[in-house]
Design a protein around this motif. Structure first.
Motif, mmCIF file in Angstrom:
data_model
loop_
_atom_site.group_PDB
_atom_site.id
_atom_site.type_symbol
_atom_site.label_atom_id
_atom_site.label_comp_id
_atom_site.label_asym_id
_atom_site.label_seq_id
_atom_site.Cartn_x
_atom_site.Cartn_y
_atom_site.Cartn_z
ATOM 1 N N GLU A 1 0.827 -1.199 0.000
ATOM 2 C CA GLU A 1 0.000 0.000 0.000
ATOM 3 C C GLU A 1 0.868 1.257 0.000
ATOM 4 O O GLU A 1 0.569 2.232 -0.698
ATOM 5 C CB GLU A 1 -0.924 0.001 1.222
ATOM 6 N N HIS B 1 -5.488 5.434 3.823
ATOM 7 C CA HIS B 1 -4.373 4.492 3.669
ATOM 8 C C HIS B 1 -4.676 3.184 4.402
ATOM 9 O O HIS B 1 -4.402 2.085 3.882
ATOM 10 C CB HIS B 1 -3.078 5.106 4.222
ATOM 11 N N LEU C 1 -7.234 1.122 2.409
ATOM 12 C CA LEU C 1 -6.630 0.481 1.238
ATOM 13 C C LEU C 1 -5.739 -0.688 1.659
ATOM 14 O O LEU C 1 -5.698 -1.726 0.984
ATOM 15 C CB LEU C 1 -5.823 1.504 0.440
ATOM 16 N N PHE D 1 0.394 3.688 -3.048
ATOM 17 C CA PHE D 1 -0.399 4.879 -2.736
ATOM 18 C C PHE D 1 0.288 5.828 -1.751
ATOM 19 O O PHE D 1 -0.317 6.820 -1.331
ATOM 20 C CB PHE D 1 -1.755 4.473 -2.150
ATOM 21 N N ALA E 1 0.250 9.389 -2.922
ATOM 22 C CA ALA E 1 -0.945 9.827 -3.643
ATOM 23 C C ALA E 1 -1.796 10.793 -2.816
ATOM 24 O O ALA E 1 -2.431 11.697 -3.368
ATOM 25 C CB ALA E 1 -1.777 8.614 -4.049
#
Length: 311
Positions: A133, A147, A150, A137, A140
């Motif tokens: 992750e 977070h 995800l 990301f 991002a």
């Protein structure tokens, strides 16, 4: 229909059989190649200190998990031995056992390895999605809760892919069938039904108190718990996951108990749905022969328990 039983039992599927844990003994029944059923019986040794810990919420779950991993490894090893003996013959199996120096020390070693394997597996399952992750990301956005969500999604995807993949092998498929047989017997007993093959087969292969449900709850509970803690780097995030792992396991166990207690209440019973959905992968419909093995294991466990405590 008999009186509603009050005892709570758990079990585990093994190779060509089922293990049930009673109050005083663990019993595994295994279907041999000649269709006979052999038993492996391990009395429980009273551990007063552990029994006290098992009464403490959040801590009792961790103790139970470690104990289950240790005991389960011994019984799984026994079933693997019986399977190997049926495949290669008793003489060859005896030679292999002698070469390996199989004894009490090794059995205890298997238990330790089982606990370590669980801990290492849980760490891998926790940390790999964290790294992934962060790699995908990490830059991002800055919302930590997103977070965490995800990260949880990646864990669930990993889990589903892993379970689907191993379920394609014939041996694991049969293991999952015995898992279903274990659930059916417990459900029939809890309903007060007669433990015959025809009666047991009428019950669902899914059960609220299953370890598969526990696994999915660790993911969902982890998302919530991690959201209360901030982190500024990947290293800090990884350390945080490791430190909080016992907390996640302890809380997840309590959630599992809670959902099981609420399973007969409309609306609230859906709290246990994620665990039941996962069991669609970890259990399969068993054959009558497999249910018969599960019944034999359960009845033998109950018989030995009554011998220790007739009341």
């Amino acid at each position: 229909m008999s009186q509603q039983p009050t005892a709570v039992y758990g079990g585990q599927a093994v190779i060509e059989g089922v293990m049930f844990a009673g109050k005083h003994v663990h019993v595994t029944a295994v279907r041999r190649k000649d269709q006979q059923i052999s038993f492996f019986e391990v009395p429980k040794k009273p551990q007063n200190f552990l029994q006290k810990l098992k009464k403490i919420p959040f801590i009792r779950g961790i103790i139970g998990i470690v104990e289950s991993a240790a005991k389960g490894s011994q019984h799984l090893t026994y079933s693997a031995e019986m399977y190997a003996e049926d495949e290669s013959g008793p003489e060859e199996a005896a030679k292999q056992k002698e070469k390996s120096g199989w004894n009490l020390t090794m059995i205890l070693g298997v238990a330790v390895v089982g606990v370590l394997s669980f801990i290492i597996g849980k760490l891998v399952f926790t940390l790999v999605p964290t790294f992934l992750e962060s790699m995908i990301f990490g830059h991002a956005f800055t919302n930590k809760i997103l977070h965490n969500l995800l990260e949880g999604v990646i864990k669930i995807i990993f889990l589903l892919i892993y379970l689907w993949f191993i379920s394609q092998t014939p041996l694991i498929k049969r293991l999952f069938q015995y898992h279903g047989a274990e659930h059916k017997v417990i459900s029939a007993f809890e309903a007060g039904s007669e433990l015959t093959v025809d009666s047991v087969q009428k019950y669902s292969r899914l059960h609220y108190r299953c370890g598969s449900s526990f696994i999915i709850f660790t993911v969902l509970v982890g998302i919530i718990i991690y959201s209360f803690f901030d982190w500024q780097s990947l290293t800090e995030r990884v350390i945080q996951r490791i430190v909080l792992l016992p907390v996640v396991l302890g809380v997840s166990y309590e959630v599992l108990r809670w959902t099981n207690a609420l399973r007969d209440i409309p609306v609230l019973k859906w709290l246990g749905a994620p665990g039941l959905w996962l069991q669609l992968l970890t259990t399969k419909e068993p054959s009558d022969d497999q249910v018969a093995v599960s019944i034999a294991s359960f009845n033998r466990m109950r018989e030995l328990d009554r011998q220790v405590n007739p009341s």
